[in-house]
Motif scaffolding. Sequence first.
Motif, PDB file in Angstrom:
ATOM      1  N   LEU A 277       3.905  -6.331 -10.946  1.00 46.93           N
ATOM      2  CA  LEU A 277       3.069  -7.006 -11.937  1.00 46.93           C
ATOM      3  C   LEU A 277       1.790  -7.556 -11.327  1.00 46.93           C
ATOM      4  O   LEU A 277       1.711  -7.802 -10.119  1.00 46.93           O
ATOM      5  CB  LEU A 277       3.843  -8.122 -12.627  1.00 46.93           C
ATOM      6  CG  LEU A 277       3.928  -9.512 -11.962  1.00 46.93           C
ATOM      7  CD1 LEU A 277       4.350 -10.554 -12.971  1.00 46.93           C
ATOM      8  CD2 LEU A 277       4.846  -9.516 -10.758  1.00 46.93           C
ATOM      9  N   THR A 278       0.789  -7.772 -12.179  1.00 48.91           N
ATOM     10  CA  THR A 278      -0.495  -8.337 -11.772  1.00 48.91           C
ATOM     11  C   THR A 278      -0.647  -9.736 -12.354  1.00 48.91           C
ATOM     12  O   THR A 278       0.253 -10.246 -13.035  1.00 48.91           O
ATOM     13  CB  THR A 278      -1.650  -7.456 -12.265  1.00 48.91           C
ATOM     14  OG1 THR A 278      -1.717  -7.546 -13.708  1.00 48.91           O
ATOM     15  CG2 THR A 278      -1.445  -5.998 -11.865  1.00 48.91           C
ATOM     16  N   ASN A 279      -1.793 -10.337 -12.118  1.00 53.29           N
ATOM     17  CA  ASN A 279      -2.064 -11.646 -12.708  1.00 53.29           C
ATOM     18  C   ASN A 279      -2.025 -11.601 -14.236  1.00 53.29           C
ATOM     19  O   ASN A 279      -1.658 -12.576 -14.884  1.00 53.29           O
ATOM     20  CB  ASN A 279      -3.433 -12.154 -12.249  1.00 53.29           C
ATOM     21  CG  ASN A 279      -3.384 -12.731 -10.849  1.00 53.29           C
ATOM     22  OD1 ASN A 279      -2.419 -12.544 -10.122  1.00 53.29           O
ATOM     23  ND2 ASN A 279      -4.444 -13.434 -10.463  1.00 53.29           N
ATOM     24  N   VAL A 280      -2.406 -10.454 -14.795  1.00 54.30           N
ATOM     25  CA  VAL A 280      -2.365 -10.307 -16.256  1.00 54.30           C
ATOM     26  C   VAL A 280      -0.919 -10.407 -16.752  1.00 54.30           C
ATOM     27  O   VAL A 280      -0.617 -11.098 -17.726  1.00 54.30           O
ATOM     28  CB  VAL A 280      -2.985  -8.964 -16.683  1.00 54.30           C
ATOM     29  CG1 VAL A 280      -2.792  -8.731 -18.187  1.00 54.30           C
ATOM     30  CG2 VAL A 280      -4.468  -8.928 -16.329  1.00 54.30           C
ATOM     31  N   GLY A 281      -0.011  -9.717 -16.067  1.00 55.84           N
ATOM     32  CA  GLY A 281       1.397  -9.772 -16.439  1.00 55.84           C
ATOM     33  C   GLY A 281       1.986 -11.156 -16.236  1.00 55.84           C
ATOM     34  O   GLY A 281       2.785 -11.631 -17.059  1.00 55.84           O
TER      35      GLY A 281
ATOM     36  N   CYS B 180       0.837  -1.182   0.000  1.00 57.53           N
ATOM     37  CA  CYS B 180       0.000   0.000   0.000  1.00 57.53           C
ATOM     38  C   CYS B 180       0.879   1.241   0.000  1.00 57.53           C
ATOM     39  O   CYS B 180       1.830   1.311   0.794  1.00 57.53           O
ATOM     40  CB  CYS B 180      -0.902  -0.017   1.220  1.00 57.53           C
ATOM     41  SG  CYS B 180      -2.079   1.342   1.328  1.00 57.53           S
ATOM     42  N   PRO B 181       0.645   2.218  -0.888  1.00 62.91           N
ATOM     43  CA  PRO B 181      -0.455   2.246  -1.858  1.00 62.91           C
ATOM     44  C   PRO B 181      -0.283   1.184  -2.939  1.00 62.91           C
ATOM     45  O   PRO B 181       0.834   0.814  -3.272  1.00 62.91           O
ATOM     46  CB  PRO B 181      -0.357   3.653  -2.456  1.00 62.91           C
ATOM     47  CG  PRO B 181       1.080   4.014  -2.312  1.00 62.91           C
ATOM     48  CD  PRO B 181       1.518   3.406  -1.017  1.00 62.91           C
ATOM     49  N   LYS B 182      -1.416   0.727  -3.449  1.00 59.78           N
ATOM     50  CA  LYS B 182      -1.386  -0.337  -4.448  1.00 59.78           C
ATOM     51  C   LYS B 182      -1.056   0.242  -5.818  1.00 59.78           C
ATOM     52  O   LYS B 182      -1.823   1.034  -6.367  1.00 59.78           O
ATOM     53  CB  LYS B 182      -2.731  -1.055  -4.489  1.00 59.78           C
ATOM     54  CG  LYS B 182      -2.729  -2.277  -5.401  1.00 59.78           C
ATOM     55  CD  LYS B 182      -4.046  -3.023  -5.293  1.00 59.78           C
ATOM     56  CE  LYS B 182      -4.010  -4.281  -6.153  1.00 59.78           C
ATOM     57  NZ  LYS B 182      -5.281  -5.049  -6.047  1.00 59.78           N
ATOM     58  N   ILE B 183       0.095  -0.143  -6.335  1.00 56.57           N
ATOM     59  CA  ILE B 183       0.540   0.316  -7.649  1.00 56.57           C
ATOM     60  C   ILE B 183       0.686  -0.901  -8.551  1.00 56.57           C
ATOM     61  O   ILE B 183       1.443  -1.809  -8.251  1.00 56.57           O
ATOM     62  CB  ILE B 183       1.878   1.064  -7.555  1.00 56.57           C
ATOM     63  CG1 ILE B 183       1.752   2.262  -6.613  1.00 56.57           C
ATOM     64  CG2 ILE B 183       2.336   1.520  -8.936  1.00 56.57           C
ATOM     65  CD1 ILE B 183       3.053   2.982  -6.371  1.00 56.57           C
ATOM     66  N   GLU B 184      -0.050  -0.918  -9.630  1.00 54.24           N
ATOM     67  CA  GLU B 184      -0.014  -2.040 -10.560  1.00 54.24           C
ATOM     68  C   GLU B 184       0.663  -1.612 -11.856  1.00 54.24           C
ATOM     69  O   GLU B 184       0.326  -0.576 -12.429  1.00 54.24           O
ATOM     70  CB  GLU B 184      -1.434  -2.537 -10.856  1.00 54.24           C
ATOM     71  CG  GLU B 184      -2.165  -3.042  -9.621  1.00 54.24           C
ATOM     72  CD  GLU B 184      -3.562  -3.532  -9.960  1.00 54.24           C
ATOM     73  OE1 GLU B 184      -4.026  -3.260 -11.095  1.00 54.24           O
ATOM     74  OE2 GLU B 184      -4.190  -4.189  -9.109  1.00 54.24           O
ATOM     75  N   CYS B 185       1.602  -2.418 -12.307  1.00 51.97           N
ATOM     76  CA  CYS B 185       2.304  -2.108 -13.553  1.00 51.97           C
ATOM     77  C   CYS B 185       2.836  -3.396 -14.175  1.00 51.97           C
ATOM     78  O   CYS B 185       3.624  -4.110 -13.545  1.00 51.97           O
ATOM     79  CB  CYS B 185       3.457  -1.133 -13.307  1.00 51.97           C
ATOM     80  SG  CYS B 185       4.329  -0.670 -14.812  1.00 51.97           S
ATOM     81  N   ASP B 186       2.414  -3.679 -15.387  1.00 52.51           N
ATOM     82  CA  ASP B 186       2.823  -4.899 -16.075  1.00 52.51           C
ATOM     83  C   ASP B 186       3.843  -4.641 -17.180  1.00 52.51           C
ATOM     84  O   ASP B 186       4.069  -5.503 -18.033  1.00 52.51           O
ATOM     85  CB  ASP B 186       1.589  -5.605 -16.675  1.00 52.51           C
ATOM     86  CG  ASP B 186       0.746  -6.294 -15.611  1.00 52.51           C
ATOM     87  OD1 ASP B 186       1.341  -6.929 -14.719  1.00 52.51           O
ATOM     88  OD2 ASP B 186      -0.498  -6.202 -15.685  1.00 52.51           O
TER      89      ASP B 186
END
Length: 309
Positions: A203-207, A174-180
């Motif tokens: 990275l996220t599940n998509v990445g 936190c803070p939640k930062i998503e980057c693939d």
Amino acid sequence: MSTGTAEQESCDWTQLPADVTSTILSKIGAIDVLTSAQRVCSSWLRICHDPVMWRNIDMHNLGDLWDMDHDLEKMCRHAVDRSNGQLLSINIEYFGTDELLQYIANRSRNLRNLRLVSCYNISDQGFCEAIKGFPLLEELELSYCSLSQEALEAVGSLCPLLRSFKLNNRGHRCPKIECDDDAKAIAENMHGLRHLQLFGNELTNVGLQAILDGCPHLESLDLRQCFNVNLVGKLGKICAERIRDLRHPNDSTHDYEFGADFQDFCWSSVEDYPSGISDIELVSDEDDYYEFSDYDFGYDFDYDYLFND
């Protein structure tokens, strides 16, 4: 009954066979070799000039560069010169620059293993230019560096033999930062990877799915402190079935080489101050490193003497 005198039982390190001495000296790190070991005796000095001694150059240090009496970049250049084109592996921590990396690339076309740790003075442009000089690279680590997706794409296109890649950062929830972006660059350009470490990545599940699709030969995958990844359901099952050595986001960091502390700063509204720090974990192997600072030679350090061939 005594089997020999104390003199007979003691070991004269200067009289060991050259190959044994070379093996021992190779374990202590390039900085200690250049500043101390090579000055023990003439036989050690000769060994320290053998290019075989410099096939693997380890310039690890504690990062206290302002307390050191040595110009590490100059020392590293000298070590590379001594390798005489035979350099296979090099580790640079804290002091790497564009100029130094290019110097290595110009003299080490056979390099197989490159390790850069906290080298914030290496730019995307400098890295992309230098990486052209490492066509045989098989292992690459970029821990706590500030390189972008462009640099990762260059690695994939210019180093077709790459099998192991480490891209490590400090994790946070936190803070939640998503980057693939990193995951996309890896998936689209590093198809031959067998081993991948993404400690603290955003990275996220998509990445992650993109990496699984683009890197079909993965055998090991380290996702510790990748807190945007949720290995449940179908994705978790695929990872479990395909990856022989899988480290989950919340797995223990006890064997992680660097400090594994992370700080979470959370705001409930724009007016709030950070609510605190949670889940702080610190694991570091720095105590196992050699101390390279505060050398006391009893005289002003003379680099011309140190590097005199």
